[in-house]
Design a protein around this motif. Structure first.
Motif, PDB file in Angstrom:
ATOM      1  N   PHE A 199       3.627   2.164 -15.144  1.00 57.04           N
ATOM      2  CA  PHE A 199       2.313   1.903 -14.961  1.00 57.04           C
ATOM      3  C   PHE A 199       1.873   1.966 -13.465  1.00 57.04           C
ATOM      4  N   ARG A 200       2.444   0.884 -12.778  1.00 52.03           N
ATOM      5  CA  ARG A 200       1.907   0.669 -11.466  1.00 52.03           C
ATOM      6  C   ARG A 200       2.244   1.781 -10.262  1.00 52.03           C
ATOM      7  N   GLU A 201       3.303   2.843 -10.710  1.00 50.61           N
ATOM      8  CA  GLU A 201       3.477   3.979 -10.122  1.00 50.61           C
ATOM      9  C   GLU A 201       2.446   4.890 -10.368  1.00 50.61           C
ATOM     10  N   LEU A 202       2.023   5.107 -11.629  1.00 46.91           N
ATOM     11  CA  LEU A 202       0.788   5.843 -11.915  1.00 46.91           C
ATOM     12  C   LEU A 202      -0.427   5.507 -11.519  1.00 46.91           C
ATOM     13  N   LEU A 203      -0.726   4.060 -11.417  1.00 44.47           N
ATOM     14  CA  LEU A 203      -2.043   3.446 -10.926  1.00 44.47           C
ATOM     15  C   LEU A 203      -1.849   3.735  -9.207  1.00 44.47           C
ATOM     16  N   THR A 204      -1.073   3.475  -8.502  1.00 44.69           N
ATOM     17  CA  THR A 204      -1.062   3.554  -7.020  1.00 44.69           C
ATOM     18  C   THR A 204      -0.827   4.533  -6.445  1.00 44.69           C
ATOM     19  N   LYS A 205       0.002   5.544  -6.919  1.00 48.66           N
ATOM     20  CA  LYS A 205       0.791   6.763  -6.071  1.00 48.66           C
ATOM     21  C   LYS A 205      -0.018   7.964  -6.275  1.00 48.66           C
TER      22      LYS A 205
END
Length: 177
Positions: A38-44
Motif C-alpha cells: 500500500f505505502r509503495e503504491l501511495l508514495t512512489k
C-alpha cells in the motif's frame, strides 16, 4: 441496474471493472514498478493518488479478482498485493495503451522508453513478460530464458535514459552569494 438491463458489450463490461484512471495506474505500478505494498503504491507514483482512493480501488480490484492480498511474511502489519491471472492478462492492454500514448502524445523520454520497447517487442515480448509476472505473482515456474528478463530490460532502458538525461543536463550554477 440489474444484470438483465446491463449492456453485454465486452468493452463496457471491462470498463466497469478497470475503466477508471486510478485502477489502471495501480495495475501499471504493480506490473512495471513491482510496487506490491500500500505505502509503495501511495508514495512512489507521480500521479499522487490519495490514500482513500487507493484503498477504495484496491478493494475493488480485490473484489473483481484482478488482485489478491496476503500477509507479508517480512512484516506482520503489511499486506502484499499480487496480480491474479486476470490481472496479468491486462498487460497487453496496458502495452497497447502505452504504445498509442507514445505515438500520439507528448510523453517524456524516460517514461516513454518502456512503451517504445514493448511496442517493438510486440506479443512475443508481452507473453514473455506475462510469464515473468506469473512467476512473481502466482509462483509458477517461468520459461527458461537467455539473458536478462523483460522486466530487467525495461528497467535498464529506463535507467539508461535517466542517466543520459542527467549527463546531458547543464551543471547547476552555484547560487549567487
Amino acid at each position: 441496474m440489474n444484470d438483465a438491463s446491463r449492456s453485454g458489450c465486452p468493452i463496457n463490461l471491462t470498463l466497469e471493472v478497470v475503466g477508471d484512471k486510478w485502477s489502471l495506474l495501480i495495475i501499471r505500478d504493480i506490473i512495471f514498478g513491482n510496487r506490491r505494498h500500500f505505502r509503495e503504491l501511495l508514495t512512489k507514483s507521480d500521479e499522487r493518488i490519495s490514500s482513500n482512493i487507493l484503498a477504495d480501488r484496491l478493494k475493488t480490484l480485490l473484489e473483481q479478482g484482478i488482485l489478491t492480498k496476503a500477509d507479508d511474511p517480512t512484516h506482520k502489519q503489511k499486506g502484499i498485493y499480487s496480480l491474479t491471472e486476470q490481472g496479468i492478462e491486462l498487460l497487453p492492454i496496458l502495452a497497447q495503451m502505452a504504445a498509442w500514448g507514445f505515438k500520439y502524445l507528448p510523453v517524456s523520454e524516460e517514461l516513454g522508453i518502456r512503451a517504445e520497447l514493448l511496442a517493438q517487442g510486440g506479443p512475443l515480448m508481452w507473453d514473455e513478460f506475462m510469464d515473468e509476472l506469473r512467476e512473481t505473482h502466482l509462483g509458477l515456474k517461468a520459461r527458461k530464458r537467455n539473458g536478462p528478463s523483460v522486466g530487467e530490460r525495461l528497467q535498464q532502458a529506463y535507467l539508461d535514459v535517466v542517466a543520459k538525461r542527467k549527463a546531458c543536463s547543464p551543471a547547476a550554477e552555484p547560487a549567487p552569494q
